[in-house]
Design a protein around this motif. Structure first.
Motif, mmCIF file in Angstrom:
data_model
loop_
_atom_site.group_PDB
_atom_site.id
_atom_site.type_symbol
_atom_site.label_atom_id
_atom_site.label_comp_id
_atom_site.label_asym_id
_atom_site.label_seq_id
_atom_site.Cartn_x
_atom_site.Cartn_y
_atom_site.Cartn_z
ATOM 1 N N SER A 228 -5.760 4.562 12.138
ATOM 2 C CA SER A 228 -4.374 4.251 11.761
ATOM 3 C C SER A 228 -3.553 3.782 12.962
ATOM 4 C CB SER A 228 -3.724 5.491 11.122
ATOM 5 O OG SER A 228 -4.506 5.937 10.034
ATOM 6 N N PHE A 229 -4.201 3.517 14.084
ATOM 7 C CA PHE A 229 -3.476 3.189 15.315
ATOM 8 C C PHE A 229 -2.926 1.760 15.343
ATOM 9 C CE2 PHE A 229 -3.430 1.851 19.833
ATOM 10 C CZ PHE A 229 -2.424 2.705 20.272
ATOM 11 N N ALA A 230 -3.743 0.785 15.019
ATOM 12 C CA ALA A 230 -3.288 -0.614 15.184
ATOM 13 C C ALA A 230 -3.832 -1.498 14.070
ATOM 14 C CB ALA A 230 -3.703 -1.140 16.550
ATOM 15 N N ASN A 231 -3.576 -1.107 12.830
ATOM 16 C CA ASN A 231 -4.085 -1.924 11.717
ATOM 17 C C ASN A 231 -3.194 -3.155 11.489
ATOM 18 O OD1 ASN A 231 -1.906 -1.196 10.091
ATOM 19 N ND2 ASN A 231 -3.012 0.398 9.010
ATOM 20 N N GLY A 232 -3.501 -3.906 10.431
ATOM 21 C CA GLY A 232 -2.796 -5.173 10.201
ATOM 22 C C GLY A 232 -1.331 -5.029 9.823
ATOM 23 N N GLY A 233 -0.901 -3.815 9.525
ATOM 24 C CA GLY A 233 0.524 -3.575 9.270
ATOM 25 C C GLY A 233 0.992 -3.943 7.870
ATOM 26 N N GLN A 234 0.074 -4.358 7.008
ATOM 27 C CA GLN A 234 0.518 -4.849 5.696
ATOM 28 C C GLN A 234 0.526 -3.775 4.610
ATOM 29 O OE1 GLN A 234 -2.067 -8.230 4.734
ATOM 30 N NE2 GLN A 234 -0.509 -9.585 5.586
ATOM 31 N N ILE A 235 1.619 -3.728 3.864
ATOM 32 C CA ILE A 235 1.654 -2.995 2.597
ATOM 33 C C ILE A 235 1.365 -4.062 1.548
ATOM 34 C CG2 ILE A 235 3.103 -1.652 1.004
ATOM 35 C CD1 ILE A 235 2.481 -0.117 3.561
ATOM 36 N N SER A 236 0.077 -4.213 1.265
ATOM 37 C CA SER A 236 -0.394 -5.402 0.558
ATOM 38 C C SER A 236 -0.756 -5.077 -0.894
ATOM 39 C CB SER A 236 -1.601 -5.975 1.314
ATOM 40 O OG SER A 236 -1.997 -7.176 0.741
ATOM 41 N N ILE A 237 0.277 -4.853 -1.693
ATOM 42 C CA ILE A 237 0.068 -4.539 -3.118
ATOM 43 C C ILE A 237 -0.568 -5.749 -3.814
ATOM 44 C CG2 ILE A 237 1.317 -3.957 -5.270
ATOM 45 C CD1 ILE A 237 3.406 -2.589 -3.305
ATOM 46 N N SER A 238 -0.290 -6.927 -3.269
ATOM 47 C CA SER A 238 -0.781 -8.155 -3.890
ATOM 48 C C SER A 238 -2.232 -8.482 -3.515
ATOM 49 C CB SER A 238 0.107 -9.325 -3.467
ATOM 50 O OG SER A 238 0.022 -9.483 -2.061
ATOM 51 N N HIS A 239 -2.923 -7.538 -2.868
ATOM 52 C CA HIS A 239 -4.323 -7.831 -2.536
ATOM 53 C C HIS A 239 -5.243 -6.702 -2.994
ATOM 54 C CE1 HIS A 239 -7.653 -9.811 -0.841
ATOM 55 N NE2 HIS A 239 -6.957 -10.586 -0.032
ATOM 56 N N PRO A 240 -5.256 -6.420 -4.309
ATOM 57 C CA PRO A 240 -6.085 -5.301 -4.763
ATOM 58 C C PRO A 240 -7.576 -5.628 -4.867
ATOM 59 C CG PRO A 240 -4.991 -6.319 -6.646
ATOM 60 C CD PRO A 240 -4.513 -7.046 -5.422
ATOM 61 N N GLU A 241 -7.954 -6.922 -4.780
ATOM 62 C CA GLU A 241 -9.377 -7.267 -4.951
ATOM 63 C C GLU A 241 -10.182 -6.687 -3.800
ATOM 64 O OE1 GLU A 241 -7.127 -9.686 -4.242
ATOM 65 O OE2 GLU A 241 -6.731 -10.697 -6.149
ATOM 66 N N PRO A 242 -11.247 -5.940 -4.096
ATOM 67 C CA PRO A 242 -12.076 -5.416 -3.006
ATOM 68 C C PRO A 242 -12.956 -6.510 -2.411
ATOM 69 C CG PRO A 242 -12.883 -4.655 -5.145
ATOM 70 C CD PRO A 242 -11.691 -5.524 -5.421
ATOM 71 N N TRP A 243 -13.466 -6.246 -1.211
ATOM 72 C CA TRP A 243 -14.446 -7.181 -0.644
ATOM 73 C C TRP A 243 -15.642 -7.308 -1.567
ATOM 74 C CZ3 TRP A 243 -13.932 -4.534 4.700
ATOM 75 C CH2 TRP A 243 -12.996 -5.221 5.478
ATOM 76 N N ALA A 244 -16.013 -6.202 -2.213
ATOM 77 C CA ALA A 244 -17.160 -6.246 -3.129
ATOM 78 C C ALA A 244 -16.721 -6.932 -4.411
ATOM 79 C CB ALA A 244 -17.644 -4.829 -3.421
ATOM 80 N N ASN A 245 -16.911 -8.239 -4.467
ATOM 81 C CA ASN A 245 -16.574 -9.003 -5.672
ATOM 82 C C ASN A 245 -17.681 -10.031 -5.901
ATOM 83 O OD1 ASN A 245 -15.896 -11.585 -4.330
ATOM 84 N ND2 ASN A 245 -14.305 -10.343 -3.369
ATOM 85 N N PRO A 246 -17.708 -10.680 -7.052
ATOM 86 C CA PRO A 246 -18.853 -11.550 -7.361
ATOM 87 C C PRO A 246 -19.113 -12.643 -6.320
ATOM 88 C CG PRO A 246 -17.568 -11.128 -9.333
ATOM 89 C CD PRO A 246 -16.791 -10.535 -8.206
#
Ligand SMILES: Cc1cc2nc3c(=O)[nH]c(=O)nc-3n(C[C@H](O)[C@H](O)[C@H](O)COP(=O)(O)OP(=O)(O)OC[C@H]3O[C@@H](n4cnc5c(N)ncnc54)[C@H](O)[C@@H]3O)c2cc1C
Length: 420
Positions: free
Chosen positions: A40-58
């Protein structure tokens, strides 16, 4: 009832706060001397409700194959001898199936929306200063083919109640004028006005102070060696090693596991098999040289899988994912890709020479759906495995866990764990 929160990253600190509000007596244990020293030290800083798609997608398996062997691949698999890595990788592929990916996206979208509301309510109550900006997130597409999918993505988000506006290149420049420096290749964007950004580390530390002020005992620099168990098999607390090398037993009526990527190892001794594996990511944080050239709206470059957030007079740029075990070494070639992105997209905006380089381990489940609720072991609760969205989901996950521990069902459609 005394609840001990294990870990003081975003998950642990928010869990401690919401449990206190629900009337529990709380203590917090972490091996670090203060909150948010690890992922939790230096993440991207985004509260990204608009990006719910996981990396695991088709589309993921094809992309991973295409990126194989590329040093700057956004998602990179570095095989190790750890069977847990291979098992996680196999489960990741299963979560790429369309029905699974859709189910995971729906669960994350519901929790993210709820979490956004919890964060706003928390801010209305506490005077927290963490370089927050409520100016939305602009998703950028640098290829016409990718931008062609933007309307469908906006419709899919709308079905989850999440607003996203398809934007022409000119509309993107109106939202974020700093993009004008290098806009020729920009095909268009998707703007999510309800999204936010802010420094997760500053937030965690400020909230940890409130938690301590409200009477929680904070056990800093206390490395948990094992969870202790009573005669009935239920968890009774933890055994920690102090900086002086002494072993101490800390007791509680219940524990909540918020130990990031390190939780599964401790829980395994109790027979818990938590499907969490570290997915490494990188960030740089650089002083802004010219505020007019640096973006202030949080950005997601969908073509490069890089995110960028303005944190006061600093710019945070983050990205990349490596399945690489527990290695936290900052690899220069990965940082170089992020620096190159910053310099080419926003020339003259930041002082790259004074940028701080960082790498952290996302505690990821294969489908990116966190584990929240009662574990199989009596007295052990989980709020962990938030992967790419630990900042976005922090307040909602913690508020939901507090509800569950009070015996209530949270008002969010999410597959909470019930000990089964
Ligand atoms: C590069 C990058 C960019 C990201 N960008 C975003 C973003 O823009 N938006 C977003 O929503 N999410 C983002 N994330 C994800 C987010 O940062 C994580 O999901 C989140 O920080 C995880 O929080 P946590 O509390 O679960 O883990 P941590 O922050 O790692 O906390 C775990 C805590 O447990 C402690 N601990 C571990 N083992 C022990 C032990 N044995 N004894 C005592 N203490 C122990 C650690 O010291 C630590 O404090 C990003 C992640 C990365 C890596």
């Amino acid at each position: 009832m005394h609840v001990m929160v294990l870990g003081a990253g975003l998950s642990g600190v928010t869990t401690a706060w919401y449990l206190q509000q629900a009337g529990f007596r709380v203590s917090v244990v972490d091996r670090q001397p203060e909150a948010a020293r690890e992922t939790s030290f230096a993440n991207g800083g985004q509260i990204s409700i608009s990006h719910p798609e996981p990396w695991a997608n088709p589309g993921a398996p094809g992309l991973i194959l295409r990126w194989l062997g590329r040093d700057d691949a956004p998602l990179k698999f570095r095989p190790t001898r750890d069977p847990a890595q291979w098992l996680w990788g196999a489960r990741f592929l299963i979560e790429c199936l369309p029905a699974r990916a859709h189910r995971n996206t729906r669960a994350i979208a519901a929790l993210a929306t709820w979490s956004g509301r919890q964060l706003r309510a928390l801010r209305a109550r506490l005077d927290l200063d963490y370089d927050q900006l409520e100016s939305g997130i602009l998703h950028l597409f640098y290829s016409a083919a990718e931008f062609a999918d933007a309307p469908a993505r906006a419709r899919a988000l709308a079905a989850f109640g999440i607003e996203a506006q398809v934007c022409s290149r000119d509309a993107c420049l109106a939202i974020e004028p700093a993009l004008a420096a290098q806009s020729a290749a920009l095909a268009g964007g998707l703007y999510a006005p309800q999204d936010e950004s802010g420094d997760a580390c500053r937030f965690s530390r400020a909230l940890a102070e409130h938690v301590a002020e409200q009477g929680a005992q904070m056990h800093w620099s206390s490395a948990i060696e094992r969870l202790t168990v009573g005669d009935d098999g239920g968890v009774t607390g933890v055994e920690v090693r102090t900086p002086a090398g002494e072993l101490r037993t800390l007791q509680a009526d219940a524990c909540v596991l918020c130990l990031g990527s390190y939780g599964p190892r401790l829980a395994a001794a109790l027979g818990e098999r938590l499907p969490i594996y570290p997915v490494k990511g990188y960030s740089i944080t650089a002083p802004v040289l010219d505020p007019a050239r640096a973006p202030s709206v949080s950005l997601t470059d969908e073509s490069r899988r890089i995110v960028c957030s303005r944190l006061g007079d600093r710019l945070r740029i983050a990205g990349t994912a490596e399945l690489n075990g527990f290695d936290t070494v900052v690899r220069p070639e990965r940082i170089a890709g992020i620096l190159e992105w910053a310099q080419s997209r926003f020339p003259g905006a930041i002082d790259s020479g004074r940028a701080e380089h960082w790498a952290g381990l996302r505690p990821a489940t294969p489908g990116n759906v966190p584990l929240i609720g009662r574990s199989r072991t009596r007295g052990l609760w989980l709020n962990t495995g938030h992967g790419t969205l630990g900042w976005t989901l922090a307040c909602g996950s913690a508020a939901a866990l507090a509800e569950l521990m009070c015996g209530r069902r949270p008002a969010v459609d999410f597959p909470f764990l019930d000990g089964g």
